[in-house]
Design an enzyme around this catalytic site. Structure first.
Site, mmCIF file in Angstrom:
data_model
loop_
_atom_site.group_PDB
_atom_site.id
_atom_site.type_symbol
_atom_site.label_atom_id
_atom_site.label_comp_id
_atom_site.label_asym_id
_atom_site.label_seq_id
_atom_site.Cartn_x
_atom_site.Cartn_y
_atom_site.Cartn_z
ATOM 1 N N ARG A 98 -1.241 -5.730 1.110
ATOM 2 C CA ARG A 98 -0.021 -6.207 1.280
ATOM 3 C C ARG A 98 0.355 -7.770 1.522
ATOM 4 O O ARG A 98 -0.596 -8.394 2.107
ATOM 5 C CB ARG A 98 0.243 -5.415 2.507
ATOM 6 C CG ARG A 98 0.568 -3.946 2.506
ATOM 7 C CD ARG A 98 0.793 -3.274 3.638
ATOM 8 N NE ARG A 98 1.090 -1.861 3.264
ATOM 9 C CZ ARG A 98 0.224 -0.839 2.986
ATOM 10 N NH1 ARG A 98 -1.044 -1.101 3.110
ATOM 11 N NH2 ARG A 98 0.454 0.379 2.772
ATOM 12 N N HIS A 123 -0.018 -4.185 -3.486
ATOM 13 C CA HIS A 123 -0.858 -3.897 -4.715
ATOM 14 C C HIS A 123 -0.183 -4.625 -5.973
ATOM 15 O O HIS A 123 -0.003 -4.242 -7.141
ATOM 16 C CB HIS A 123 -1.299 -2.593 -4.918
ATOM 17 C CG HIS A 123 -2.111 -1.960 -4.044
ATOM 18 N ND1 HIS A 123 -2.961 -2.537 -3.192
ATOM 19 C CD2 HIS A 123 -1.960 -0.603 -3.538
ATOM 20 C CE1 HIS A 123 -3.503 -1.716 -2.413
ATOM 21 N NE2 HIS A 123 -3.021 -0.694 -2.568
ATOM 22 N N HIS A 194 -9.032 0.328 -6.995
ATOM 23 C CA HIS A 194 -8.568 1.604 -6.090
ATOM 24 C C HIS A 194 -9.127 3.051 -6.566
ATOM 25 O O HIS A 194 -8.270 3.864 -6.500
ATOM 26 C CB HIS A 194 -7.014 1.306 -6.177
ATOM 27 C CG HIS A 194 -6.326 1.871 -5.052
ATOM 28 N ND1 HIS A 194 -6.403 2.979 -4.101
ATOM 29 C CD2 HIS A 194 -5.588 1.068 -3.918
ATOM 30 C CE1 HIS A 194 -5.783 2.921 -3.063
ATOM 31 N NE2 HIS A 194 -5.103 1.788 -3.147
ATOM 32 N N ASP A 264 -6.525 3.336 7.601
ATOM 33 C CA ASP A 264 -6.017 2.511 6.381
ATOM 34 C C ASP A 264 -5.944 0.917 6.897
ATOM 35 O O ASP A 264 -4.879 0.307 7.236
ATOM 36 C CB ASP A 264 -4.481 3.046 6.149
ATOM 37 C CG ASP A 264 -3.927 2.609 5.018
ATOM 38 O OD1 ASP A 264 -4.560 1.788 4.230
ATOM 39 O OD2 ASP A 264 -2.842 2.927 4.741
ATOM 40 N N GLU A 329 -11.736 -0.142 -0.699
ATOM 41 C CA GLU A 329 -11.428 -1.480 -1.624
ATOM 42 C C GLU A 329 -11.992 -2.798 -0.910
ATOM 43 O O GLU A 329 -11.450 -3.046 -0.026
ATOM 44 C CB GLU A 329 -9.895 -1.443 -1.641
ATOM 45 C CG GLU A 329 -9.155 0.062 -1.688
ATOM 46 C CD GLU A 329 -7.706 0.259 -1.415
ATOM 47 O OE1 GLU A 329 -6.884 -0.691 -1.483
ATOM 48 O OE2 GLU A 329 -7.801 1.184 -0.598
HETATM 49 C C1 BGC Z 1 -3.049 1.279 0.977
HETATM 50 C C2 BGC Z 1 -2.488 2.557 1.494
HETATM 51 C C3 BGC Z 1 -1.556 3.018 0.284
HETATM 52 C C4 BGC Z 1 -2.544 3.300 -0.850
HETATM 53 C C5 BGC Z 1 -1.994 3.876 -1.987
HETATM 54 C C6 BGC Z 1 -4.190 1.640 0.122
HETATM 55 O O1 BGC Z 1 -4.874 0.345 -0.405
HETATM 56 O O2 BGC Z 1 -3.743 0.458 2.112
HETATM 57 O O3 BGC Z 1 -1.440 2.220 2.662
HETATM 58 O O4 BGC Z 1 -0.932 4.150 0.631
HETATM 59 O O5 BGC Z 1 -3.365 2.167 -1.090
HETATM 60 O O6 BGC Z 1 -0.694 3.261 -2.342
#
Ligand code: BGC
Length: 363
Positions: A98, A123, A194, A264, A329
């Site tokens: 983010r 992302h 991812h 998360d 990740e």
């Molecule tokens: C994020 C999550 C998100 C997910 C899929 C992750 O990298 O931290 O908050 O929901 O990606 O979008």
């Protein structure tokens, strides 16, 4: 005589090297052709990767009895990837994770990037690297190279940024990912993969045992943007320095767990610099698969699939329920462009960004 043996040895090594074969994976809605590559090592471990989003489509590794099973979530065909999905298997960029308020300043200039996660950018924006078709090239050693030119201004980011990602599957059962990026204008870059793992191939991941080589993590606000503090994990449900079941503390009455609806968060890896070091180890007791994550990156986002809600049907019609997979990740910390104290994600012309991550299956 020696020469003959040497020649045999060369042929034997060539034979043992990872094989790569490719096939058609269909066309995007804009009519662009995509490919799918199958890399197989000498033990029959197999990974399939598509040029659409550089996505890992399947990864088959042995369990304790030697039976091969697919340990990543995804779809059987391109169609699934073209529909809304939470980045299954994808390469993420230009900025993974983010960026707070979807903006940042670089050299005194304010750049605005798409708000696709509340007030924040996630992302890489609306059409990140996960949704573009990469240019593939089969390497002579059985690796797959993917390149993509992200143009100046794409998704709001400055500079023409050339990105190269190389996937290798080694005979040591390692999926190795090497990232490189360069730019012609100052920019920010944060690249990751991812993949959603379930080492049992089924059920939830709460019984998976996790170790994270991190004494600190980066607590977040309600938009999952780091506050900027590096918080010690000691005495919190974020302490995975000793192997612990993922589900052991996930429902504890902890502010950070509530904000993330589970795990998360970004962990600050214990390391000296940017050397390749062990970041995480996951062990699934029933099937006996063990995965290690090695990286040169300073951080790792551990995400327990909290937003999976059973609405997506994946491979073989399987329903992907809440917490049916985990992501590890490897990355720079979230919101680094707005956090001067975090390791920098700035990339300048003439410099090259490089990183390596290895997902290694040790059993
Ligand atoms: C994020 C999550 C998100 C997910 C899929 C992750 O990298 O931290 O908050 O929901 O990606 O979008």
């Amino acid at each position: 005589m020696d020469k003959i043996w040497a020649a045999f040895a060369v042929i034997a090594t060539m034979h043992a090297a990872t094989k790569i074969v490719s096939g058609d994976f269909g066309k995007t809605r804009e009519g662009a052709a995509t490919r799918i590559y199958t890399l197989t090592n000498k033990s029959g471990v197999e990974v399939k990767i598509t040029s659409f989003g550089g996505r890992v489509v399947s990864l088959k590794v042995p369990d304790k009895t030697g039976a091969m099973g697919d340990v990543v979530l995804g779809f059987d065909s391109l169609e699934g990837y073209l529909n809304e999905n939470p980045y299954f298997g994808a390469l993420i960029g230009r900025y993974g994770n983010r960026i707070g308020h979807a903006q940042f300043k670089l050299d005194g200039v304010l750049y605005k990037v798409p708000k696709n996660d509340g007030d924040n950018s996630l992302h890489g924006g609306t059409r990140g690297f996960d949704k573009v078709v990469w240019t593939p090239r089969e390497l002579p050693d059985g690796g797959l190279e993917l390149t993509y030119l992200s143009k100046d201004g794409e998704e709001g980011y400055p500079g023409n940024c050339k990105v190269t990602v190389v996937y290798h599957l080694t005979d040591a059962n390692e999926l190795k990912i090497e990232y490189a990026a360069s730019t012609d204008k100052d920019t920010v870059v944060n690249l990751t993969n991812h993949s959603y793992f379930n080492l049992a191939g089924d059920g939830d991941v709460l019984g998976h045992m996790l170790t994270l080589n991190a004494d600190h993590f980066t607590p977040v606000d309600s938009g999952l943007i780091p506050t900027g503090v590096l918080k010690p994990v000691a005495g919190t449900p974020f302490d995975f320095r000793k192997s612990t079941a993922i589900g052991a503390r996930i429902e504890e009455n902890d502010e950070q767990l509530k904000l993330g609806k589970g795990y998360d968060h970004n962990w600050v890896l214990n390391k000296k610099g940017f050397e390749l070091s062990l970041a995480a180890r996951v062990e699934e007791p029933s099937k006996g698969r063990v995965m290690e994550v090695w990286t040169t990156q300073p951080g790792i986002q551990f995400y327990t699939g909290n937003f999976l809600d059973g609405t997506i049907k994946g491979k073989g019609g399987k329903v992907y329920a809440r917490r049916s997979a985990l992501c590890l990740e490897t990355q720079h910390f979230p919101d680094s462009p707005n956090k001067p104290k975090f390791p920098t994600t700035e990339l300048k012309p003439g410099a090259e960004f490089r990183s390596t991550t290895v997902y290694k299956f040790v059993k």
